[in-house]
Scaffold this active site. Sequence first.
Site, mmCIF file in Angstrom:
data_model
loop_
_atom_site.group_PDB
_atom_site.id
_atom_site.type_symbol
_atom_site.label_atom_id
_atom_site.label_comp_id
_atom_site.label_asym_id
_atom_site.label_seq_id
_atom_site.Cartn_x
_atom_site.Cartn_y
_atom_site.Cartn_z
ATOM 1 N NE ARG A 323 -4.041 0.040 1.594
ATOM 2 C CZ ARG A 323 -4.068 1.262 2.048
ATOM 3 N NH1 ARG A 323 -3.308 1.595 3.073
ATOM 4 N NH2 ARG A 323 -4.860 2.170 1.528
ATOM 5 C CB CYS A 354 16.580 -5.515 -5.407
ATOM 6 S SG CYS A 354 17.641 -6.427 -4.299
ATOM 7 C CE1 TYR A 383 -9.299 -4.219 -0.531
ATOM 8 C CE2 TYR A 383 -9.517 -2.487 1.117
ATOM 9 C CZ TYR A 383 -10.076 -3.302 0.160
ATOM 10 O OH TYR A 383 -11.414 -3.217 -0.100
HETATM 11 N N1 LLP Z 1 -17.691 -3.089 -3.061
HETATM 12 C C1 LLP Z 1 -17.046 -2.979 -4.245
HETATM 13 C C2 LLP Z 1 -17.795 -3.157 -5.473
HETATM 14 C C3 LLP Z 1 -15.666 -2.710 -4.255
HETATM 15 O O1 LLP Z 1 -15.038 -2.590 -5.415
HETATM 16 C C4 LLP Z 1 -14.961 -2.540 -3.036
HETATM 17 C C5 LLP Z 1 -13.527 -2.270 -3.017
HETATM 18 C C6 LLP Z 1 -15.688 -2.675 -1.846
HETATM 19 C C7 LLP Z 1 -17.063 -2.938 -1.892
HETATM 20 C C8 LLP Z 1 -15.046 -2.539 -0.499
HETATM 21 O O2 LLP Z 1 -14.483 -1.292 -0.320
HETATM 22 P P1 LLP Z 1 -13.896 -0.857 1.112
HETATM 23 O O3 LLP Z 1 -15.034 -0.791 2.089
HETATM 24 O O4 LLP Z 1 -12.895 -1.880 1.511
HETATM 25 O O5 LLP Z 1 -13.277 0.449 0.865
HETATM 26 N N2 LLP Z 1 -6.451 -2.069 -2.487
HETATM 27 C C9 LLP Z 1 -6.989 -0.770 -2.200
HETATM 28 C C10 LLP Z 1 -8.489 -0.765 -2.058
HETATM 29 C C11 LLP Z 1 -9.225 -1.352 -3.245
HETATM 30 C C12 LLP Z 1 -10.709 -1.359 -3.072
HETATM 31 C C13 LLP Z 1 -11.372 -2.086 -4.170
HETATM 32 N N3 LLP Z 1 -12.807 -2.179 -4.075
HETATM 33 C C14 LLP Z 1 -6.282 -0.228 -0.958
HETATM 34 O O6 LLP Z 1 -5.410 -0.884 -0.406
HETATM 35 O O7 LLP Z 1 -6.553 0.890 -0.539
#
Ligand code: LLP
Length: 458
Positions: A323, A354, A383
Site C-alpha cells: 500500500r 531490490c 488490503y
Molecule cells: N464493493 C465494491 C464493489 C468494491 O469494489 C470494493 C472495493 C468494496 C465494496 C469494499 O471497499 P472498502 O469498504 O474496503 O473500501 N487495495 C486498495 C483498495 C481497493 C478497493 C477495491 N474495491 C487499498 O489498499 O486501498
Amino acid sequence: MTRTAFHYRNGVLHAEDVPLDRLAEKAGTPCWVYSSATLEARYRAFAGAFAGLDALVCYSLKANSNQAVIATLGRLGAGVDVVSAGEMQRALAAGIPASKIVFAGIGKTEDEMVQALDAGILQFNVESEPELRLLSRVATKRRKTAPVSLRVNPDVDARTHAKIATGKKENKFGIDIAQAPAVAKLATTLPGIALQGLAVHIGSQVTDVDPYHAAFARIGDLARELNSGGHRLTRLDFGGGLGVVYDRASNSGAPPALDSYAGAVRGALARLPNGGRGTEIVLAPGRWLVAEAGILLTRVVYMKSGTAKRFAIVDAAMNDLIRPTLYEAHHPMRPVTEPASPGTEIVDVVGPVCETGDFLALDRPLPPLRDGDLLAIEVAGAYGAVMSSSYNARPLAPELLVRGDTWAVVRPRQTVESLIGLDRLPPWIKPARPKGRNRAPTKKVSRQRNNKHRRRKG
Ligand code: LLP
C-alpha cells in the site's frame, strides 16, 4: 469499542492479552497479527448503525480473505461481497451461506456465472449490457433464474486516491447512470434474469460524506423512477468504501462517523415511496471492518545512516504490504518495546526488496530504533496480506489470529520449497542433480521434478 486491541502493557505492545514479542519469537517475522475482539467490535458497530432497517452487511472479502477472518464475521451474521469465483469458494468454505453472497465485479466469466448460479447466490451485481446478455444465456441454459442488481455508475467524485476511485463516468465500473433505464428495460425482457435492485460503489477509503449523499440520492431517485415506470426493484446495494484513520498523528483525512455515513443511506431510502419501507439494503464494507484489526509485525535488520537519510531496514517489504508503494499510503507504526522517552528521529522504513519503491514509510518520525527491534505496522488488516506476493522469492508471511490471551496460526508461513515446487521444468531441460548436502533444489523438490519428468516421458 472501549479500548484498542493493540496497546502497551508493562512496556510491551500487546495484541489483546498477548505480548507481541512472544508472537514474534514463536511465529517469526514478518507476520500478520489480527485481533478477534476488534473484528467483532467493528462488525457489531457497523451493523448496529443500520438498526431498524432490513439490512444485510456483506463483508467485502477482498480486503482480507483469510478463512478465520471470514468465519469470525460470518458467525456474527455477515454475508459477503465477492469479485471472483475464487472468493466465492473461499466464502463458502468458511461457512457463509450462498443466500448471503453477492457477486460483484466487471469481468465475470461464463464459468464464474455457472458456479455462482449452481451455488444459488443472493445476487449478481451486473455492470454492463454484454454481461447481462451473457448471464441471461448462461442462466437459461441451466434452467435457472439469475437474481440481478444493476451496478450504476453515478458519476460522483469520491475524492479519494485516483487508483481507488470508481464512481466517475470515466472509471471502468458500473453502468453509466444515463444508460441505466435502458439496461433495466432490457433486463425485464431477457429470459433467466430477475431484476431485483440497483447497486452503487463510488470508491474506497472515502473520507468525506458528501459524495455518499450525492451518489446515494441519485440511486434512490433512479429506483423511484424505475419503479414508477413499472419495475419492481426491492433491493439497494450501497457498496462499501467508508474510510478509516491511517494518520493518527495529523488526523488529516478523518473519515465520517459511522452514523453520518448511515445517515446518507437513510437519506436515500427517504426518497422512495413509503420512506423505503419494504426495501432490502445491502452494505459491502471491507476496510472499515478489518483494517484496524490487523498489524504487520516486523523486525529491524539494520539501522543504516547515509549522509542524506537514516534508514530502518526491516524484514517486511513491499511484497508483504504494497500500500505505501502503490497508493502513497500512510500506516502508523509503533515499536513493540514502549519508548522510554518521547524523542523521535526521522527515518525511512524500508524493506530488503531490490527496488527503490520498496518502502513502508518515508521521512517518518519514530522513536529511535536499534538493530533487532520489533516494529508494529498498524491499520494493516485490510488490503495487506491479500495483496502480498512472493517477489524476490520471499515466502508469504504467516497470519495469526489472537483471541484474548490465546492465539493461533491461521495461515502458516509459506516455504521456499513450496514456492519452488510450483514451477515445472520443460521436458527439454534435465533436472539438476543435487550434489552436495547444501545444494538446491532440495531432495523432495527434485523428486517431484523427476516424477513429473518421468510421467511426461512415459
Ligand atoms: N464493493 C465494491 C464493489 C468494491 O469494489 C470494493 C472495493 C468494496 C465494496 C469494499 O471497499 P472498502 O469498504 O474496503 O473500501 N487495495 C486498495 C483498495 C481497493 C478497493 C477495491 N474495491 C487499498 O489498499 O486501498
